[in-house]
Design a protein around this motif. Structure first.
Motif, PDB file in Angstrom:
ATOM      1  N   GLY A 131       0.782  -1.225   0.000  1.00 61.25           N
ATOM      2  CA  GLY A 131       0.000   0.000   0.000  1.00 61.25           C
ATOM      3  C   GLY A 131       0.812   1.271   0.000  1.00 61.25           C
ATOM      4  N   GLY A 132       2.140   1.160   0.147  1.00 65.55           N
ATOM      5  CA  GLY A 132       2.994   2.347   0.089  1.00 65.55           C
ATOM      6  C   GLY A 132       3.165   2.838  -1.338  1.00 65.55           C
ATOM      7  N   GLU A 133       3.484   4.123  -1.477  1.00 66.04           N
ATOM      8  CA  GLU A 133       3.659   4.714  -2.806  1.00 66.04           C
ATOM      9  C   GLU A 133       5.086   4.543  -3.304  1.00 66.04           C
ATOM     10  N   ASP A 134       5.229   4.652  -4.620  1.00 67.21           N
ATOM     11  CA  ASP A 134       6.553   4.578  -5.229  1.00 67.21           C
ATOM     12  C   ASP A 134       7.399   5.777  -4.819  1.00 67.21           C
ATOM     13  N   GLY A 135       8.718   5.572  -4.814  1.00 65.74           N
ATOM     14  CA  GLY A 135       9.640   6.667  -4.535  1.00 65.74           C
ATOM     15  C   GLY A 135       9.767   7.605  -5.717  1.00 65.74           C
ATOM     16  N   GLY A 136      10.443   8.722  -5.492  1.00 66.19           N
ATOM     17  CA  GLY A 136      10.662   9.703  -6.548  1.00 66.19           C
ATOM     18  C   GLY A 136      11.631   9.197  -7.598  1.00 66.19           C
ATOM     19  N   THR A 137      11.598   9.795  -8.764  1.00 64.78           N
ATOM     20  CA  THR A 137      12.396   9.331  -9.905  1.00 64.78           C
ATOM     21  C   THR A 137      13.761  10.004  -9.971  1.00 64.78           C
ATOM     22  N   ASN A 138      14.602   9.423 -10.813  1.00 68.40           N
ATOM     23  CA  ASN A 138      15.918   9.968 -11.124  1.00 68.40           C
ATOM     24  C   ASN A 138      15.760  11.035 -12.216  1.00 68.40           C
ATOM     25  N   THR A 139      16.470  12.143 -12.080  1.00 67.68           N
ATOM     26  CA  THR A 139      16.439  13.171 -13.127  1.00 67.68           C
ATOM     27  C   THR A 139      17.860  13.610 -13.459  1.00 67.68           C
ATOM     28  N   VAL A 140      18.071  13.946 -14.727  1.00 64.46           N
ATOM     29  CA  VAL A 140      19.364  14.428 -15.211  1.00 64.46           C
ATOM     30  C   VAL A 140      19.114  15.620 -16.115  1.00 64.46           C
ATOM     31  N   ALA A 141      19.916  16.665 -15.966  1.00 61.60           N
ATOM     32  CA  ALA A 141      19.830  17.828 -16.846  1.00 61.60           C
ATOM     33  C   ALA A 141      21.232  18.385 -17.060  1.00 61.60           C
ATOM     34  N   ILE A 142      21.517  18.784 -18.296  1.00 64.83           N
ATOM     35  CA  ILE A 142      22.796  19.397 -18.644  1.00 64.83           C
ATOM     36  C   ILE A 142      22.538  20.859 -18.989  1.00 64.83           C
ATOM     37  N   GLU A 143      23.168  21.764 -18.252  1.00 65.98           N
ATOM     38  CA  GLU A 143      23.002  23.202 -18.491  1.00 65.98           C
ATOM     39  C   GLU A 143      24.244  23.731 -19.194  1.00 65.98           C
ATOM     40  N   THR A 144      24.061  24.225 -20.397  1.00 62.85           N
ATOM     41  CA  THR A 144      25.185  24.752 -21.167  1.00 62.85           C
ATOM     42  C   THR A 144      25.047  26.256 -21.327  1.00 62.85           C
ATOM     43  N   MET A 145      26.183  26.940 -21.224  1.00 68.71           N
ATOM     44  CA  MET A 145      26.216  28.392 -21.350  1.00 68.71           C
ATOM     45  C   MET A 145      26.437  28.757 -22.815  1.00 68.71           C
ATOM     46  N   GLN A 146      25.457  29.437 -23.404  1.00 66.55           N
ATOM     47  CA  GLN A 146      25.547  29.836 -24.800  1.00 66.55           C
ATOM     48  C   GLN A 146      25.338  31.336 -24.931  1.00 66.55           C
ATOM     49  N   ALA A 147      25.569  31.866 -26.147  1.00 61.74           N
ATOM     50  CA  ALA A 147      25.536  33.310 -26.354  1.00 61.74           C
ATOM     51  C   ALA A 147      24.189  33.923 -25.993  1.00 61.74           C
ATOM     52  N   ASP A 148      23.104  33.172 -26.223  1.00 62.45           N
ATOM     53  CA  ASP A 148      21.776  33.711 -25.945  1.00 62.45           C
ATOM     54  C   ASP A 148      21.247  33.281 -24.572  1.00 62.45           C
ATOM     55  N   GLY A 149      22.121  32.756 -23.721  1.00 63.79           N
ATOM     56  CA  GLY A 149      21.697  32.387 -22.371  1.00 63.79           C
ATOM     57  C   GLY A 149      21.974  30.919 -22.064  1.00 63.79           C
ATOM     58  N   THR A 150      21.405  30.453 -20.960  1.00 61.29           N
ATOM     59  CA  THR A 150      21.610  29.075 -20.518  1.00 61.29           C
ATOM     60  C   THR A 150      20.590  28.152 -21.167  1.00 61.29           C
ATOM     61  N   HIS A 151      21.080  27.076 -21.763  1.00 61.27           N
ATOM     62  CA  HIS A 151      20.207  26.075 -22.368  1.00 61.27           C
ATOM     63  C   HIS A 151      20.236  24.805 -21.516  1.00 61.27           C
ATOM     64  N   THR A 152      19.074  24.206 -21.321  1.00 63.13           N
ATOM     65  CA  THR A 152      18.980  22.989 -20.522  1.00 63.13           C
ATOM     66  C   THR A 152      18.622  21.816 -21.419  1.00 63.13           C
ATOM     67  N   TYR A 153      19.440  20.770 -21.335  1.00 62.55           N
ATOM     68  CA  TYR A 153      19.232  19.565 -22.132  1.00 62.55           C
ATOM     69  C   TYR A 153      18.841  18.429 -21.202  1.00 62.55           C
ATOM     70  N   VAL A 154      17.707  17.776 -21.491  1.00 61.36           N
ATOM     71  CA  VAL A 154      17.262  16.598 -20.758  1.00 61.36           C
ATOM     72  C   VAL A 154      17.345  15.407 -21.698  1.00 61.36           C
ATOM     73  N   PRO A 155      18.062  14.351 -21.339  1.00 60.14           N
ATOM     74  CA  PRO A 155      18.202  13.196 -22.246  1.00 60.14           C
ATOM     75  C   PRO A 155      16.843  12.630 -22.663  1.00 60.14           C
ATOM     76  N   PRO A 156      16.676  12.283 -23.919  1.00 58.56           N
ATOM     77  CA  PRO A 156      15.408  11.691 -24.380  1.00 58.56           C
ATOM     78  C   PRO A 156      15.028  10.427 -23.607  1.00 58.56           C
ATOM     79  N   HIS A 157      16.038   9.654 -23.176  1.00 54.56           N
ATOM     80  CA  HIS A 157      15.778   8.449 -22.386  1.00 54.56           C
ATOM     81  C   HIS A 157      15.799   8.743 -20.888  1.00 54.56           C
ATOM     82  N   LEU A 158      15.784  10.016 -20.531  1.00 53.29           N
ATOM     83  CA  LEU A 158      15.677  10.508 -19.159  1.00 53.29           C
ATOM     84  C   LEU A 158      16.914  10.261 -18.304  1.00 53.29           C
ATOM     85  N   SER A 159      17.423   9.038 -18.298  1.00 55.39           N
ATOM     86  CA  SER A 159      18.560   8.751 -17.424  1.00 55.39           C
ATOM     87  C   SER A 159      19.689   8.014 -18.142  1.00 55.39           C
ATOM     88  N   LYS A 160      19.647   8.013 -19.472  1.00 52.81           N
ATOM     89  CA  LYS A 160      20.687   7.341 -20.251  1.00 52.81           C
ATOM     90  C   LYS A 160      21.038   8.192 -21.464  1.00 52.81           C
TER      91      LYS A 160
END
Length: 574
Positions: free
Chosen positions: A484-513
């Motif tokens: 009856g207990g709930e599932d735990g929270g998920t794994n997340t990954v994000a890559i923040e790159t500094m570019q000329a027009d600001g910070t861009h955040t990339y999240v892998p299409p497979h979320l964790s791979k």
């Protein structure tokens, strides 16, 4: 003539003596290794194996549980090859090297050394250890290629060959190895540390045999095996007879964005447990296939989690009967890629065992732990030190709640005792800065006893350029709750790159791979690891514990209302 039974005191002394031999090998390996993943994170193991059968006799207490089964299988593969090929016949001072996953291995980064141990001219046993090398070649630094579709893309594959011959390092074989891996100049330190650990084991085991005699030690080894089997059978007998089914899900294989299902059927009959996973998903294109040695070892370690007081040797696993899961991704055959098997798939297999058996033994089991090693590799060039590097990060997560309490926060993975390398060490070795290392608040699954929390960390590249690759899991679904207990929270990954027009955040299409993500100085990698599953109905949680969680900021008011079904108040009585 029948042998005189060995007295209990001598038996226990020899048992502890064998254990101490392995422990000293563990310590020697850790202290001499160059790579932080071995010296600090303890991603390694040492053991003693039977001279003829290759069966496990003893393993060091600092060793990874997942290597318990696989090192036994790889030692047997060495014995088989040595008997077939005359030039590979064992001689004193020889050390074999092997990392072939299909010959009793895990993934290619786990490199095994196997040494025949001779006593008074007779082969008595084998000493073996495993060390996780930071790099073994292949498509990406660190070896965790999320997109590999064949094992050759994952790195250098070594069949059993003699790296040391009569105590002398074979420079030709060494040069082949070093010519096929990154940061080769740093690898010789780990190689010599791995060999030195076996030399320590040889010295200590000789002393033990000198003291008690080979015949008495052999008799003790056989007795300890029989007793371990008896103890495991006695523990299994406490489980009600029946058929128990469970499951676990791998997010994806890194190539095809579809989940992989593990179907686990556990049949308890008398003093034996039978495991059937033949209904699981077929072999996959990406690196989340599991070789059969790892699949077996995952079952072994899961049961050892349930009955931790049973000593470890080959007898421990005799009552565990496993149907080979042919035709599934849990029985990988050449050339299937397997880099995710030991660190990720093995934990899903264990999770499926826990999920199946928790209704049968709620007082001994628990909700699912984080179940991912969080494998992150960063490879690049440091212009300040004028050298290349490969940084390997493993991270902890939440443990599942259990019948008497909440889950542990930021615990090591299911498969071992490996810990995150201290961030101060990584910042000293590599051109990175850890800008955050904190609790992943809210990640613990709700329950009468909630799951423990994962962690958040942020790595900023300080200088140069690098490539990031990761093979993680539980990015799509969190660790399973129980009863009856709930599932735990998920794994997340994000890559923040500094570019000329600001910070861009990339999240892998497979979320964790993902693999080969280019980052430059100033860019960041952000990771949040999973929390453990909750145990029992969340509405039965003690109001005082809810109030404590609110006060400490573990959950937001909305999370308290949604997950525990109560108003978010700081007063437990409200």
């Amino acid at each position: 003539m029948a042998k005189t039974p060995i007295d209990p005191v001598t038996l226990v002394v020899i048992q502890n003596g064998l254990q101490q031999v392995c422990n000293e090998m563990d310590l020697a390996f850790c202290r001499a290794a160059f790579s932080p993943v071995i010296s600090e994170a303890l991603d390694r193991s040492d053991g003693i194996y039977h001279g003829q059968t290759g069966e496990l006799i003893a393993q060091g207490e600092l060793g990874l549980p997942v290597f318990v089964g696989t090192m036994q299988f790889s030692t047997q593969a060495v014995i088989e090859r040595a008997l077939k090929v005359p030039m590979l016949a064992p001689q004193p001072g020889d050390v074999y090297i092997v990392n072939d996953p299909y010959l009793g291995g895990t993934h290619l980064m786990d490199v095994r050394f196997v040494k025949p141990f001779f006593y008074k001219g007779k082969l008595f046993s084998w000493l073996s250890n495993t060390g996780h090398w930071p790099d073994i070649g292949g498509m990406v630094p660190g070896g965790f290629s999320a997109n590999a579709t064949e094992v050759e893309q994952e790195g250098l594959r070594l069949p059993p060959v003699k790296l040391y011959k009569a105590g002398v390092l074979d420079e030709e074989i060494l040069s082949i190895i070093l010519s096929n891996i990154r940061i080769a100049d740093q690898r010789i330190g780990d190689i010599k540390a791995q060999a030195a650990a076996l030399a320590i084991g040889e010295k200590r085991l000789t002393a033990l045999l000198d003291r008690y005699g080979a015949d008495v030690v052999e008799q003790a080894i056989e007795e300890l095996k029989q007793r371990a089997s008896q103890q495991m059978r006695a523990r299994i007998a406490t489980i009600p007879d029946g058929v128990y089914e469970g499951s676990a899900v791998v997010d994806s294989d890194g190539v095809v964005d579809e989940p992989l299902l593990i179907r686990m059927k556990v049949t308890k009959t008398g003093e034996e447990l039978h495991f059937d996973m033949t209904g699981s998903s077929p072999p996959c294109r990406g690196p989340m296939n599991s070789v059969i040695a790892t699949t077996y070892s995952s079952i072994y370690l899961a049961v050892k989690h349930i009955f931790p007081d049973v000593p470890i040797n080959a007898g421990t696993f005799e009552p565990l009967k496993i149907t080979d899961p042919h035709g599934t991704f849990l029985y990988a055959k050449y050339p299937r890629p397997v880099s995710g098997c030991a660190a990720e798939v093995s934990q899903r297999i264990a999770e499926a065992v826990f999920n199946a058996l928790v209704p049968a033994m709620p007082d001994r089991l628990f909700a699912a732990p984080a179940g991912t090693s969080g494998n992150l590799a960063l490879g690049g060039y440091d212009p300040q030190r004028d050298r290349s590097y490969v940084m390997y990060v493993i991270s902890g997560g939440g443990y599942g709640g259990w019948h008497a309490g909440d889950g542990l926060t930021n615990g090591c993975s299911t498969i071992g005792i490996s810990k995150t390398t201290p961030i101060e060490v990584m910042e000293q070795y590599y051109p990175v800065l850890f800008e955050e290392y904190s609790l992943h608040e809210g990640s613990g699954g709700a329950g009468q006893y909630r799951g423990g929390f994962g962690v958040n960390y942020t790595i900023r590249l300080r200088r140069g350029e690098a490539r990031a690759s990761m093979v993680m899991d539980h990015g799509r679904t969190g660790p399973q709750g129980a009863l009856g207990g709930e599932d735990g929270g998920t794994n997340t990954v994000a890559i923040e790159t500094m570019q000329a027009d600001g910070t861009h955040t990339y999240v892998p299409p497979h979320l964790s791979k993902d693999q080969d993500i280019e980052i430059r100085a100033g860019d960041r990698v952000r990771v949040s690891t999973p929390g453990g599953g909750g145990f029992g109905d969340p509405k039965r949680r003690d109001p005082a514990l809810i109030a404590r969680d609110i006060e400490r900021g573990y959950y937001t008011p909305d999370q308290i209302r949604q997950r525990f079904g109560v108003a978010a108040t700081k007063n437990a009585a409200e």
